[in-house]
Design an enzyme around this catalytic site. Structure first.
Site, mmCIF file in Angstrom:
data_model
loop_
_atom_site.group_PDB
_atom_site.id
_atom_site.type_symbol
_atom_site.label_atom_id
_atom_site.label_comp_id
_atom_site.label_asym_id
_atom_site.label_seq_id
_atom_site.Cartn_x
_atom_site.Cartn_y
_atom_site.Cartn_z
ATOM 1 N N ASN A 89 -2.727 3.429 -7.055
ATOM 2 C CA ASN A 89 -4.151 3.251 -6.808
ATOM 3 C C ASN A 89 -4.553 4.220 -5.691
ATOM 4 O O ASN A 89 -3.933 4.257 -4.635
ATOM 5 C CB ASN A 89 -4.361 1.783 -6.388
ATOM 6 C CG ASN A 89 -5.797 1.452 -6.057
ATOM 7 O OD1 ASN A 89 -6.439 2.140 -5.284
ATOM 8 N ND2 ASN A 89 -6.293 0.353 -6.611
ATOM 9 N N LYS A 91 0.815 -1.211 0.000
ATOM 10 C CA LYS A 91 0.000 0.000 0.000
ATOM 11 C C LYS A 91 0.853 1.268 0.000
ATOM 12 O O LYS A 91 0.504 2.278 -0.586
ATOM 13 C CB LYS A 91 -0.908 0.029 1.231
ATOM 14 C CG LYS A 91 -2.053 -0.962 1.176
ATOM 15 C CD LYS A 91 -2.845 -0.956 2.470
ATOM 16 C CE LYS A 91 -3.888 -2.045 2.548
ATOM 17 N NZ LYS A 91 -5.146 -1.733 1.883
ATOM 18 N N GLY A 150 -9.673 -1.583 5.643
ATOM 19 C CA GLY A 150 -10.195 -0.225 5.825
ATOM 20 C C GLY A 150 -9.225 0.840 5.357
ATOM 21 O O GLY A 150 -9.066 1.887 6.014
ATOM 22 N N THR A 189 -12.404 -6.837 -4.309
ATOM 23 C CA THR A 189 -12.914 -7.965 -3.526
ATOM 24 C C THR A 189 -14.453 -7.936 -3.504
ATOM 25 O O THR A 189 -15.065 -6.902 -3.765
ATOM 26 C CB THR A 189 -12.381 -7.901 -2.082
ATOM 27 O OG1 THR A 189 -12.682 -6.608 -1.560
ATOM 28 C CG2 THR A 189 -10.887 -8.131 -2.032
ATOM 29 N N CYS A 224 -14.027 -0.028 -3.214
ATOM 30 C CA CYS A 224 -13.579 -0.683 -1.989
ATOM 31 C C CYS A 224 -14.798 -1.033 -1.135
ATOM 32 O O CYS A 224 -15.604 -0.155 -0.809
ATOM 33 C CB CYS A 224 -12.638 0.231 -1.201
ATOM 34 S SG CYS A 224 -12.144 -0.528 0.355
HETATM 35 C C1 LIG Z 1 -5.637 -7.731 2.373
HETATM 36 C C2 LIG Z 1 -6.081 -7.078 1.089
HETATM 37 C C3 LIG Z 1 -6.000 -5.704 0.964
HETATM 38 C C4 LIG Z 1 -6.409 -5.076 -0.225
HETATM 39 N N1 LIG Z 1 -6.309 -3.723 -0.329
HETATM 40 C C5 LIG Z 1 -6.682 -3.125 -1.495
HETATM 41 C C6 LIG Z 1 -6.556 -1.726 -1.632
HETATM 42 O O1 LIG Z 1 -6.068 -1.008 -0.767
HETATM 43 N N2 LIG Z 1 -6.982 -1.167 -2.799
HETATM 44 C C7 LIG Z 1 -7.515 -1.910 -3.838
HETATM 45 O O2 LIG Z 1 -7.863 -1.357 -4.867
HETATM 46 N N3 LIG Z 1 -7.625 -3.248 -3.705
HETATM 47 C C8 LIG Z 1 -7.221 -3.861 -2.573
HETATM 48 N N4 LIG Z 1 -7.337 -5.220 -2.458
HETATM 49 C C9 LIG Z 1 -7.973 -5.985 -3.556
HETATM 50 C C10 LIG Z 1 -6.947 -6.614 -4.512
HETATM 51 O O3 LIG Z 1 -6.202 -5.637 -5.183
HETATM 52 C C11 LIG Z 1 -7.666 -7.477 -5.553
HETATM 53 O O4 LIG Z 1 -8.507 -6.662 -6.325
HETATM 54 C C12 LIG Z 1 -8.504 -8.590 -4.924
HETATM 55 O O5 LIG Z 1 -7.863 -9.121 -3.787
HETATM 56 C C13 LIG Z 1 -8.774 -9.736 -5.909
HETATM 57 O O6 LIG Z 1 -7.556 -10.307 -6.347
HETATM 58 P P1 LIG Z 1 -6.949 -11.672 -5.736
HETATM 59 O O7 LIG Z 1 -8.024 -12.704 -5.806
HETATM 60 O O8 LIG Z 1 -5.759 -11.978 -6.605
HETATM 61 O O9 LIG Z 1 -6.580 -11.369 -4.348
HETATM 62 C C14 LIG Z 1 -6.917 -5.864 -1.283
HETATM 63 C C15 LIG Z 1 -6.987 -7.251 -1.162
HETATM 64 C C16 LIG Z 1 -6.567 -7.870 0.014
HETATM 65 C C17 LIG Z 1 -6.659 -9.373 0.108
#
Ligand SMILES: Cc1cc2nc3c(=O)[nH]c(=O)nc-3n(C[C@H](O)[C@H](O)[C@H](O)COP(=O)(O)O)c2cc1C
Length: 383
Positions: free
Chosen positions: A143, A68, A116, A254, A181
């Site tokens: 981002n 981040k 968050g 997510t 988000c």
């Molecule tokens: C712990 C965690 C924190 C995340 N923080 C962000 C974030 O700050 N901003 C964002 O756009 N996506 C965030 N994501 C989402 C990921 O970028 C991604 O879109 C989502 O996890 C789906 O991809 P994956 O299945 O490969 O994890 C976060 C995901 C996880 C698991």
């Protein structure tokens, strides 16, 4: 090597494990990130492509949320990623939600998080980015999101988002607006058409004013892909995105729902709210990417993210219309080596299907209905 490290990490709470993994990576980065290069580097001309005029050495990127605060950018380069996306960063620094706020669902190869939007804030992250030699690094996505504070609303929310954009856009290869988000303090995203329209209008006017040339992308939530037939909400979002001539889409963030999980209901209840990521999103992501590619006639580059953890899942998304892919949860379950495995596997799959470059395979599974106006313009140019 990763199975051993993983067995240690998986004994810890998910967020502590993340800290341990990233502290190890920071240590390596501080000594010499090049020492990991022989293990993870993989380069093949079939994977090279230019998107928005930006060269990508391979299509596999680090998804937002893992780094981040842009503390490991030099490490990601040596770990074999074709690009990395830092953030979400907001105008003000934020601690995020109370802990625990990240959970593993091993039998689903998934995570649930309600971090968050914890981050160091735009100023501090910009200072970190200014110290990097961007010319020596793969493309860097930034981002950005609204500060995690429910009292910042309406016009204030716009000003907050715009501040972050103005500070960070000049330092980015591309900027992603995180409008989806599921863990916002106000429990609301920027995906309702009116808010999105106002946000894009404001950011694009800032882009003009500050002369930033980084492509602007919008990150969507997977909510819409629950249905085989997509509803009008996504159509509305797409029409706003097209009206504003946004440069790209990221699909997806997510999920707030808990579809298709094998983890027990009692465990899901114990975990509580948060965004679901990982394997349960795989098919939803591909379906949404395909839909977006078809609807936008392949004219807007798409970054696929959600449940991608193998060459096969990456390739399915590329054939569905993604120009690039990203992963987060796949890294947790499979370790860094998965990046090289995906790239190597992609070369094999592309060759198997007779493609000379990755660009030829993008959208191969989609019948694109041509945009008649664009076709007329192209025909006129040819004449
Ligand atoms: C712990 C965690 C924190 C995340 N923080 C962000 C974030 O700050 N901003 C964002 O756009 N996506 C965030 N994501 C989402 C990921 O970028 C991604 O879109 C989502 O996890 C789906 O991809 P994956 O299945 O490969 O994890 C976060 C995901 C996880 C698991």
């Amino acid at each position: 090597m990763y199975p051993v490290f993983k067995s240690l990490l998986f004994r810890l709470d998910a967020e502590r494990a993340h800290h341990l993994a990233t502290s190890t990576a920071r240590f390596v980065q501080a000594i010499s990130p090049s020492i990991i290069q022989p293990l993870y580097a993989f380069d093949h001309p079939v994977l090279h492509q230019k998107i928005w005029g930006v060269p990508f050495r391979n299509p596999v990127g680090l998804a937002a949320g893992f780094d981040k605060n842009a503390q490991l950018v030099r490490f990601w380069d040596k770990a074999g990623f074709g690009f990395c996306e830092i953030g979400s960063v907001s105008a003000r620094a934020s601690q995020g939600n109370t802990k625990p706020r990240a959970f593993r669902l091993p039998s689903d190869k998934a995570l649930i998080n309600r971090m968050g939007l914890n981050n160091d804030g735009a100023e501090e992250v910009s200072q970190r980015l200014k110290k990097l030699n961007k010319n020596m690094l793969p493309p860097l996505g930034v981002n950005i999101a609204k500060t995690h504070d429910p009292s910042i609303m309406g016009e204030g929310a716009l000003l907050d988002f715009r501040h972050t954009y103005r500070v960070l856009a000049p330092l980015a290869s591309y900027v992603v607006l995180n409008i989806s988000c599921p863990n916002t303090a106000e429990g609301k995203t920027f995906e309702d058409p009116e808010s999105l329209d106002a946000l894009l209008t404001a950011i694009l006017s800032d882009r003009k004013e500050i002369g930033a040339n980084a492509p602007l992308l919008v990150k969507l939530s997977p909510t819409f892909s629950q249905h085989v037939v997509f509803d009008s909400a996504i159509e509305e979002i797409l029409s706003i995105v097209e009206q504003h001539r946004i440069d790209g889409l990221v699909a997806t963030n997510t999920a707030s729902d808990r579809q298709q999980l094998v983890t027990s209901d009692a465990e899901i209840k114990r975990i509580g709210n948060g965004g679901l990521s990982g394997a349960p999103l795989t098919h939803r992501t591909t379906r949404l990417v395909k839909y977006l590619y078809e609807k936008t006639r392949g004219e807007i580059p798409i970054v696929a993210v959600g449940g991608i953890d193998s060459a096969e899942t990456a390739y399915a998304n590329i054939r569905a219309g993604a120009s690039l892919v990203q992963l987060y949860t796949g890294l947790v379950y499979k370790g860094l080596g998965v990046v090289k495995k995906i790239n190597k596997g992609l070369v094999r799959l592309l060759r198997q299907d007779g493609y000379k470059t990755i660009s030829e395979a993008i959208g191969a599974d989609v019948d694109v209905i041509p945009n008649p106006i664009r076709e007329q313009v192209l025909a006129a140019i040819e004449v």
